[in-house]
Design a protein around this motif. Sequence first.
Motif, PDB file in Angstrom:
ATOM      1  N   UNK A  56       0.838  -1.209   0.000  1.00 34.77           N
ATOM      2  CA  UNK A  56       0.000   0.000   0.000  1.00 34.77           C
ATOM      3  C   UNK A  56       0.871   1.256   0.000  1.00 34.77           C
ATOM      4  N   UNK A  57       1.951   1.257   0.777  1.00 37.31           N
ATOM      5  CA  UNK A  57       2.864   2.396   0.778  1.00 37.31           C
ATOM      6  C   UNK A  57       3.561   2.550  -0.559  1.00 37.31           C
ATOM      7  N   UNK A  58       3.968   1.441  -1.130  1.00 34.97           N
ATOM      8  CA  UNK A  58       4.593   1.404  -2.450  1.00 34.97           C
ATOM      9  C   UNK A  58       3.640   1.980  -3.500  1.00 34.97           C
ATOM     10  N   UNK A  59       2.410   1.502  -3.475  1.00 38.72           N
ATOM     11  CA  UNK A  59       1.395   1.941  -4.441  1.00 38.72           C
ATOM     12  C   UNK A  59       1.024   3.399  -4.244  1.00 38.72           C
ATOM     13  N   UNK A  60       0.873   3.832  -2.991  1.00 45.26           N
ATOM     14  CA  UNK A  60       0.485   5.212  -2.711  1.00 45.26           C
ATOM     15  C   UNK A  60       1.488   6.203  -3.283  1.00 45.26           C
ATOM     16  N   UNK A  61       2.780   5.899  -3.146  1.00 43.07           N
ATOM     17  CA  UNK A  61       3.799   6.813  -3.661  1.00 43.07           C
ATOM     18  C   UNK A  61       3.776   6.838  -5.185  1.00 43.07           C
ATOM     19  N   UNK A  62       3.656   5.669  -5.821  1.00 44.55           N
ATOM     20  CA  UNK A  62       3.608   5.644  -7.283  1.00 44.55           C
ATOM     21  C   UNK A  62       2.359   6.357  -7.803  1.00 44.55           C
ATOM     22  N   UNK A  63       1.228   6.182  -7.131  1.00 40.85           N
ATOM     23  CA  UNK A  63       0.015   6.889  -7.548  1.00 40.85           C
ATOM     24  C   UNK A  63       0.173   8.398  -7.388  1.00 40.85           C
ATOM     25  N   UNK A  64       0.764   8.809  -6.283  1.00 37.72           N
ATOM     26  CA  UNK A  64       0.979  10.238  -6.071  1.00 37.72           C
ATOM     27  C   UNK A  64       1.935  10.809  -7.113  1.00 37.72           C
ATOM     28  N   UNK A  65       2.986  10.061  -7.439  1.00 39.41           N
ATOM     29  CA  UNK A  65       3.933  10.527  -8.452  1.00 39.41           C
ATOM     30  C   UNK A  65       3.265  10.608  -9.818  1.00 39.41           C
ATOM     31  N   UNK A  66       2.462   9.618 -10.154  1.00 39.20           N
ATOM     32  CA  UNK A  66       1.775   9.625 -11.443  1.00 39.20           C
ATOM     33  C   UNK A  66       0.731  10.721 -11.539  1.00 39.20           C
ATOM     34  N   UNK A  67       0.010  10.936 -10.444  1.00 40.40           N
ATOM     35  CA  UNK A  67      -1.045  11.951 -10.450  1.00 40.40           C
ATOM     36  C   UNK A  67      -0.472  13.361 -10.544  1.00 40.40           C
ATOM     37  N   UNK A  68       0.687  13.576  -9.975  1.00 37.73           N
ATOM     38  CA  UNK A  68       1.264  14.921  -9.988  1.00 37.73           C
ATOM     39  C   UNK A  68       2.160  15.181 -11.192  1.00 37.73           C
ATOM     40  N   UNK A  69       2.513  14.137 -11.932  1.00 36.58           N
ATOM     41  CA  UNK A  69       3.443  14.309 -13.051  1.00 36.58           C
ATOM     42  C   UNK A  69       2.914  15.275 -14.096  1.00 36.58           C
ATOM     43  N   UNK A  70       1.668  15.153 -14.461  1.00 34.29           N
ATOM     44  CA  UNK A  70       1.092  16.031 -15.478  1.00 34.29           C
ATOM     45  C   UNK A  70       1.027  17.467 -14.983  1.00 34.29           C
ATOM     46  N   UNK A  71       0.579  17.649 -13.760  1.00 32.37           N
ATOM     47  CA  UNK A  71       0.464  18.994 -13.202  1.00 32.37           C
ATOM     48  C   UNK A  71       1.839  19.639 -13.083  1.00 32.37           C
ATOM     49  N   UNK A  72       2.809  18.894 -12.554  1.00 29.97           N
ATOM     50  CA  UNK A  72       4.157  19.444 -12.418  1.00 29.97           C
ATOM     51  C   UNK A  72       4.807  19.691 -13.773  1.00 29.97           C
ATOM     52  N   UNK A  73       4.558  18.796 -14.720  1.00 29.34           N
ATOM     53  CA  UNK A  73       5.102  18.991 -16.061  1.00 29.34           C
ATOM     54  C   UNK A  73       4.591  20.276 -16.692  1.00 29.34           C
ATOM     55  N   UNK A  74       3.312  20.543 -16.545  1.00 30.37           N
ATOM     56  CA  UNK A  74       2.740  21.768 -17.093  1.00 30.37           C
ATOM     57  C   UNK A  74       3.284  22.991 -16.355  1.00 30.37           C
ATOM     58  N   UNK A  75       3.446  22.872 -15.050  1.00 26.44           N
ATOM     59  CA  UNK A  75       4.001  23.968 -14.257  1.00 26.44           C
ATOM     60  C   UNK A  75       5.435  24.275 -14.689  1.00 26.44           C
ATOM     61  N   UNK A  76       6.216  23.233 -14.940  1.00 28.68           N
ATOM     62  CA  UNK A  76       7.590  23.419 -15.399  1.00 28.68           C
ATOM     63  C   UNK A  76       7.605  24.105 -16.760  1.00 28.68           C
ATOM     64  N   UNK A  77       6.751  23.647 -17.673  1.00 29.52           N
ATOM     65  CA  UNK A  77       6.702  24.261 -19.005  1.00 29.52           C
ATOM     66  C   UNK A  77       6.282  25.725 -18.948  1.00 29.52           C
ATOM     67  N   UNK A  78       5.340  26.022 -18.076  1.00 30.38           N
ATOM     68  CA  UNK A  78       4.861  27.411 -17.956  1.00 30.38           C
ATOM     69  C   UNK A  78       5.920  28.334 -17.371  1.00 30.38           C
ATOM     70  N   UNK A  79       6.813  27.805 -16.543  1.00 32.17           N
ATOM     71  CA  UNK A  79       7.815  28.628 -15.850  1.00 32.17           C
ATOM     72  C   UNK A  79       9.241  28.253 -16.249  1.00 32.17           C
ATOM     73  N   UNK A  80       9.426  27.803 -17.465  1.00 31.47           N
ATOM     74  CA  UNK A  80      10.715  27.288 -17.917  1.00 31.47           C
ATOM     75  C   UNK A  80      11.838  28.308 -17.790  1.00 31.47           C
TER      76      UNK A  80
END
Length: 150
Positions: A56-80
């Motif tokens: 569950x801990x393993x899965x929770x971290x991977x889910x959190x990383x996957x869920x935030x990847x798109x948001x963080x990627x867009x944030x990085x592109x916007x503030x490159x």
Amino acid sequence: MGSLTLGAAFGAGFLSFISPCVLPLLPTFLLLLTGSGMGEAQGKGRLLANTLAFLAGFTAVFLAMGATATVLGQLVLDNWKVLEKAAGVILILLGLFMSGLWTPLFLLKDRRPFLQQKKQGVLGSFLLGGSFTLGWTPCTGPILTAILMA
């Protein structure tokens, strides 16, 4: 995008599991999950509960990383542009630190708060699963990324 068979995904996961940075840790994780490292033997139910909490801990971290990847990627592109300048400043500061011209004391401290308090049982297994995921993402990440991209 190509198609990926279940066998190929399983094979890639198995190769990741037997990699030199994951497999040698298996005995330690098994000792922690079974409770043998605490000096007392635990039953099969305890092993199952700890294993499920680890997963569950393993899965929770991977889910959190996957869920935030798109948001963080867009944030990085916007503030490159800003991030490029900030990264340049950080590289200069780290270069000064490595050359010995600048020695900030906060970089010389060694603090290990999790070694003072040992988390045992289900909570400890959950935290162990999360830490395993964060610590070994560089080893398992390339194969997982290839699977997710297929």
